[in-house]
Scaffold this motif. Sequence first.
Motif, PDB file in Angstrom:
ATOM      1  N   VAL A 255     -13.362  12.800   4.795  1.00  0.00           N
ATOM      2  CA  VAL A 255     -12.528  12.751   5.997  1.00  0.00           C
ATOM      3  C   VAL A 255     -12.361  11.308   6.464  1.00  0.00           C
ATOM      4  CG1 VAL A 255     -12.282  13.536   8.383  1.00  0.00           C
ATOM      5  CG2 VAL A 255     -13.235  15.086   6.666  1.00  0.00           C
ATOM      6  N   ARG A 256     -13.444  10.547   6.395  1.00  0.00           N
ATOM      7  CA  ARG A 256     -13.363   9.139   6.803  1.00  0.00           C
ATOM      8  C   ARG A 256     -12.420   8.355   5.889  1.00  0.00           C
ATOM      9  NH1 ARG A 256     -16.641   7.265  10.703  1.00  0.00           N
ATOM     10  NH2 ARG A 256     -18.311   8.654  11.453  1.00  0.00           N
ATOM     11  N   GLU A 257     -12.426   8.662   4.604  1.00  0.00           N
ATOM     12  CA  GLU A 257     -11.502   8.002   3.686  1.00  0.00           C
ATOM     13  C   GLU A 257     -10.052   8.305   4.052  1.00  0.00           C
ATOM     14  OE1 GLU A 257     -12.357   8.931  -0.349  1.00  0.00           O
ATOM     15  OE2 GLU A 257     -14.401   8.133  -0.285  1.00  0.00           O
ATOM     16  N   ALA A 258      -9.769   9.587   4.373  1.00  0.00           N
ATOM     17  CA  ALA A 258      -8.410   9.962   4.768  1.00  0.00           C
ATOM     18  C   ALA A 258      -8.016   9.268   6.065  1.00  0.00           C
ATOM     19  CB  ALA A 258      -8.311  11.476   4.919  1.00  0.00           C
ATOM     20  N   ALA A 259      -8.966   9.165   6.981  1.00  0.00           N
ATOM     21  CA  ALA A 259      -8.688   8.493   8.253  1.00  0.00           C
ATOM     22  C   ALA A 259      -8.385   7.012   8.026  1.00  0.00           C
ATOM     23  CB  ALA A 259      -9.866   8.658   9.195  1.00  0.00           C
ATOM     24  N   GLY A 260      -9.115   6.412   7.088  1.00  0.00           N
ATOM     25  CA  GLY A 260      -8.897   4.990   6.810  1.00  0.00           C
ATOM     26  C   GLY A 260      -7.541   4.706   6.202  1.00  0.00           C
ATOM     27  N   ARG A 261      -6.965   5.685   5.502  1.00  0.00           N
ATOM     28  CA  ARG A 261      -5.641   5.491   4.887  1.00  0.00           C
ATOM     29  C   ARG A 261      -4.498   5.764   5.859  1.00  0.00           C
ATOM     30  NH1 ARG A 261      -8.260   8.503   0.735  1.00  0.00           N
ATOM     31  NH2 ARG A 261      -7.141  10.382   1.410  1.00  0.00           N
ATOM     32  N   ALA A 262      -4.785   6.441   6.968  1.00  0.00           N
ATOM     33  CA  ALA A 262      -3.738   6.886   7.885  1.00  0.00           C
ATOM     34  C   ALA A 262      -3.158   5.723   8.695  1.00  0.00           C
ATOM     35  CB  ALA A 262      -4.281   7.947   8.820  1.00  0.00           C
ATOM     36  N   ARG A 263      -1.890   5.853   9.037  1.00  0.00           N
ATOM     37  CA  ARG A 263      -1.244   4.865   9.910  1.00  0.00           C
ATOM     38  C   ARG A 263      -1.513   5.164  11.379  1.00  0.00           C
ATOM     39  NH1 ARG A 263       3.792   6.026   6.389  1.00  0.00           N
ATOM     40  NH2 ARG A 263       3.609   7.842   7.721  1.00  0.00           N
ATOM     41  N   ILE A 264      -1.702   6.459  11.700  1.00  0.00           N
ATOM     42  CA  ILE A 264      -1.977   6.805  13.090  1.00  0.00           C
ATOM     43  C   ILE A 264      -3.423   6.440  13.425  1.00  0.00           C
ATOM     44  CG2 ILE A 264      -0.312   8.680  13.132  1.00  0.00           C
ATOM     45  CD1 ILE A 264      -2.734  10.625  12.954  1.00  0.00           C
ATOM     46  N   ASP A 265      -3.737   6.457  14.702  1.00  0.00           N
ATOM     47  CA  ASP A 265      -5.073   6.111  15.198  1.00  0.00           C
ATOM     48  C   ASP A 265      -5.974   7.341  15.083  1.00  0.00           C
ATOM     49  OD1 ASP A 265      -7.293   5.177  16.490  1.00  0.00           O
ATOM     50  OD2 ASP A 265      -6.297   4.746  18.396  1.00  0.00           O
ATOM     51  N   VAL A 266      -6.875   7.331  14.112  1.00  0.00           N
ATOM     52  CA  VAL A 266      -7.836   8.419  13.935  1.00  0.00           C
ATOM     53  C   VAL A 266      -9.205   7.908  14.350  1.00  0.00           C
ATOM     54  CG1 VAL A 266      -8.865  10.081  12.358  1.00  0.00           C
ATOM     55  CG2 VAL A 266      -6.495   9.349  12.016  1.00  0.00           C
ATOM     56  N   ARG A 267      -9.799   8.507  15.338  1.00  0.00           N
ATOM     57  CA  ARG A 267     -11.111   8.090  15.834  1.00  0.00           C
ATOM     58  C   ARG A 267     -12.177   9.043  15.272  1.00  0.00           C
ATOM     59  NH1 ARG A 267     -10.274   5.296  20.848  1.00  0.00           N
ATOM     60  NH2 ARG A 267      -8.184   4.332  20.691  1.00  0.00           N
ATOM     61  N   MET A 268     -13.016   8.540  14.395  1.00  0.00           N
ATOM     62  CA  MET A 268     -14.114   9.328  13.844  1.00  0.00           C
ATOM     63  C   MET A 268     -15.323   9.133  14.756  1.00  0.00           C
ATOM     64  SD  MET A 268     -12.859  10.832  11.160  1.00  0.00           S
ATOM     65  CE  MET A 268     -14.385  11.438  10.462  1.00  0.00           C
ATOM     66  N   LEU A 269     -15.650  10.151  15.533  1.00  0.00           N
ATOM     67  CA  LEU A 269     -16.674  10.036  16.567  1.00  0.00           C
ATOM     68  C   LEU A 269     -18.054  10.405  16.071  1.00  0.00           C
ATOM     69  CD1 LEU A 269     -14.670  11.646  19.530  1.00  0.00           C
ATOM     70  CD2 LEU A 269     -14.808   9.236  18.888  1.00  0.00           C
ATOM     71  N   GLY A 270     -18.154  10.950  14.866  1.00  0.00           N
ATOM     72  CA  GLY A 270     -19.453  11.413  14.386  1.00  0.00           C
ATOM     73  C   GLY A 270     -19.886  12.669  15.112  1.00  0.00           C
ATOM     74  N   ASP A 271     -21.170  12.996  14.970  1.00  0.00           N
ATOM     75  CA  ASP A 271     -21.690  14.186  15.639  1.00  0.00           C
ATOM     76  C   ASP A 271     -21.820  13.909  17.136  1.00  0.00           C
ATOM     77  OD1 ASP A 271     -23.172  16.894  14.707  1.00  0.00           O
ATOM     78  OD2 ASP A 271     -24.086  16.106  16.534  1.00  0.00           O
ATOM     79  N   VAL A 272     -21.217  14.761  17.949  1.00  0.00           N
ATOM     80  CA  VAL A 272     -21.216  14.591  19.405  1.00  0.00           C
ATOM     81  C   VAL A 272     -21.927  15.802  20.018  1.00  0.00           C
ATOM     82  CG1 VAL A 272     -19.789  14.290  21.460  1.00  0.00           C
ATOM     83  CG2 VAL A 272     -19.037  13.342  19.272  1.00  0.00           C
ATOM     84  N   PRO A 273     -23.195  15.650  20.425  1.00  0.00           N
ATOM     85  CA  PRO A 273     -23.931  16.812  20.951  1.00  0.00           C
ATOM     86  C   PRO A 273     -23.270  17.477  22.159  1.00  0.00           C
ATOM     87  CG  PRO A 273     -25.449  15.044  20.399  1.00  0.00           C
ATOM     88  CD  PRO A 273     -24.064  14.468  20.270  1.00  0.00           C
ATOM     89  N   ASP A 274     -22.597  16.670  23.006  1.00  0.00           N
ATOM     90  CA  ASP A 274     -21.875  17.230  24.152  1.00  0.00           C
ATOM     91  C   ASP A 274     -20.407  16.821  24.031  1.00  0.00           C
ATOM     92  OD1 ASP A 274     -20.796  18.086  26.522  1.00  0.00           O
ATOM     93  OD2 ASP A 274     -22.262  17.091  27.819  1.00  0.00           O
ATOM     94  N   PRO A 275     -19.574  17.685  23.428  1.00  0.00           N
ATOM     95  CA  PRO A 275     -18.191  17.285  23.135  1.00  0.00           C
ATOM     96  C   PRO A 275     -17.191  17.598  24.238  1.00  0.00           C
ATOM     97  CG  PRO A 275     -18.655  19.376  22.082  1.00  0.00           C
ATOM     98  CD  PRO A 275     -19.904  18.999  22.849  1.00  0.00           C
ATOM     99  N   ARG A 276     -17.653  17.822  25.458  1.00  0.00           N
ATOM    100  CA  ARG A 276     -16.706  18.242  26.500  1.00  0.00           C
ATOM    101  C   ARG A 276     -15.629  17.193  26.758  1.00  0.00           C
ATOM    102  NH1 ARG A 276     -20.866  20.314  31.040  1.00  0.00           N
ATOM    103  NH2 ARG A 276     -22.036  18.561  30.147  1.00  0.00           N
ATOM    104  N   ASP A 277     -15.991  15.915  26.705  1.00  0.00           N
ATOM    105  CA  ASP A 277     -14.963  14.885  26.883  1.00  0.00           C
ATOM    106  C   ASP A 277     -13.910  14.944  25.780  1.00  0.00           C
ATOM    107  OD1 ASP A 277     -15.872  13.820  29.242  1.00  0.00           O
ATOM    108  OD2 ASP A 277     -16.917  12.119  28.335  1.00  0.00           O
ATOM    109  N   VAL A 278     -14.318  15.320  24.571  1.00  0.00           N
ATOM    110  CA  VAL A 278     -13.374  15.390  23.455  1.00  0.00           C
ATOM    111  C   VAL A 278     -12.346  16.487  23.718  1.00  0.00           C
ATOM    112  CG1 VAL A 278     -13.158  15.643  20.962  1.00  0.00           C
ATOM    113  CG2 VAL A 278     -15.209  14.576  21.925  1.00  0.00           C
ATOM    114  N   TYR A 279     -12.791  17.612  24.259  1.00  0.00           N
ATOM    115  CA  TYR A 279     -11.851  18.672  24.624  1.00  0.00           C
ATOM    116  C   TYR A 279     -10.975  18.245  25.801  1.00  0.00           C
ATOM    117  CZ  TYR A 279     -14.765  21.872  21.829  1.00  0.00           C
ATOM    118  OH  TYR A 279     -15.451  22.496  20.819  1.00  0.00           O
ATOM    119  N   ASP A 280     -11.590  17.655  26.832  1.00  0.00           N
ATOM    120  CA  ASP A 280     -10.831  17.307  28.038  1.00  0.00           C
ATOM    121  C   ASP A 280      -9.790  16.225  27.780  1.00  0.00           C
ATOM    122  OD1 ASP A 280     -11.938  19.119  29.824  1.00  0.00           O
ATOM    123  OD2 ASP A 280     -13.590  17.796  30.376  1.00  0.00           O
ATOM    124  N   ALA A 281     -10.071  15.331  26.832  1.00  0.00           N
ATOM    125  CA  ALA A 281      -9.137  14.239  26.549  1.00  0.00           C
ATOM    126  C   ALA A 281      -7.876  14.717  25.838  1.00  0.00           C
ATOM    127  CB  ALA A 281      -9.831  13.177  25.696  1.00  0.00           C
TER     128      ALA A 281
END
Length: 425
Positions: A255-281
């Motif tokens: 997945v990180r390789e695909a993100a690195g090839r992309a032109r759009i902004d892909v943020r690889m956040l890793g494991d997020v124990p509390d992902p509520r901000d990811v949903y809210d954003a």
Amino acid sequence: MAPAPADTRSAPRAERERGRGDAHVPAAGPLRILVCPHELVTGGSQLIAIDLAARLRERGHVVAVYAPRGPLEERLRERGLTWHPAPRFRGDSLHPAAVARFLRELRAFEPDIVHTYESGPALVAGVAAAALPLRHIESVLSMWVPPHVPDGVPLLVGTVAIARQVAQRSGPVLLMEPPVDTVADAPGDRVAARERLGVDAGAFVVSVVGRLSREHGKARGVIEAIGELDRLGDPAPGARPVLLVAGAGDEEGAVREAAGRARIDVRMLGDVPDPRDVYDAADVAFGMGASALRALAHARPVIVQGEGGFWRLVEPASAAGFLQHGFFGAGAAGQGLGALVAALAADPDRRRDLGGYGRMLVAERFSAARAVDRLEDLYMSEAAVPAARRPREALRALVRYGRLRAALAAPAAQRAWRRTRGRDV
């Protein structure tokens, strides 16, 4: 009820008489519960196990979590749960050392109930039950129940369709749809969430939270999403697209390789124990299973990800199918992710309406408070009968496990064997 003692190994057992390995019936009162998720990496099954365990502890039961090390250790501490480290559970391999370690845990903690989540811990507990009397309850919240999951004890599954598929088991099959804490998982401040994540307030954000694994094509679907969003470009005038990917797993590197090839902004956040901000954003979220439900609880429009190019929007027209079969699917059907995102980006009113609909659906159908009531009733019912050794069930599980290993090692030979026998693995 007062919270359970923090040191669960030495907690007093008022009005109980117990010897090591007794097949006793506990007296009325708090139960000793050992909860065994298969890993402590952010994922639907694990978060559900932790949340329900914490709620049972708050009701006065003595609860310990037996699980391998992982990022969710911090979440256990936050919820006041005692953690006993376990060796790694694997659904496709069984190690004698893991069974021996589990037997030591049982003798030390002496639980009234052992509740395993997913096939790895279920198999280890099933084999251990050949040696020690055990009250064992299994939850399998994946999209299928592996054949080696012990079949003589209560099994909780997440969808009506799966419950029907395994209805011929010798033990009871109970429906426990993935519960969501609709208080903790509730719509939050989008701007504040983006600020904490370092995302521009004017961006068009697509989010996914989940395991980046081979299982169910999870990582493959995220890679496909990166490609579709890359081809889409700017989904709304003046809105720079950002894809937030929260998760880890055995295919994270791809997945990180695909993100690195992309032109759009892909943020690889890793494991997020509390992902509520990811949903809210998010303006739009995609995912499967419990992660999709949590996104709905945050009042975000959700596109369900499945296998083989499956993408479908959660809306009134699709809800009945998802409630029957789970928030998953297989095979390309209808529009792809890019087309669905483009349509939603062009229609903020529809995004708002779908967000409100999804929140209502989760609040009415997937309440965690209702789920813990049912689970506590099940524990009490099981605790009312003596624990038992189950050597025959352990042997059946091991035989089925052996067949699964053979199928994984030589699938062509296994298919031929199945045809001659007229039966499944």
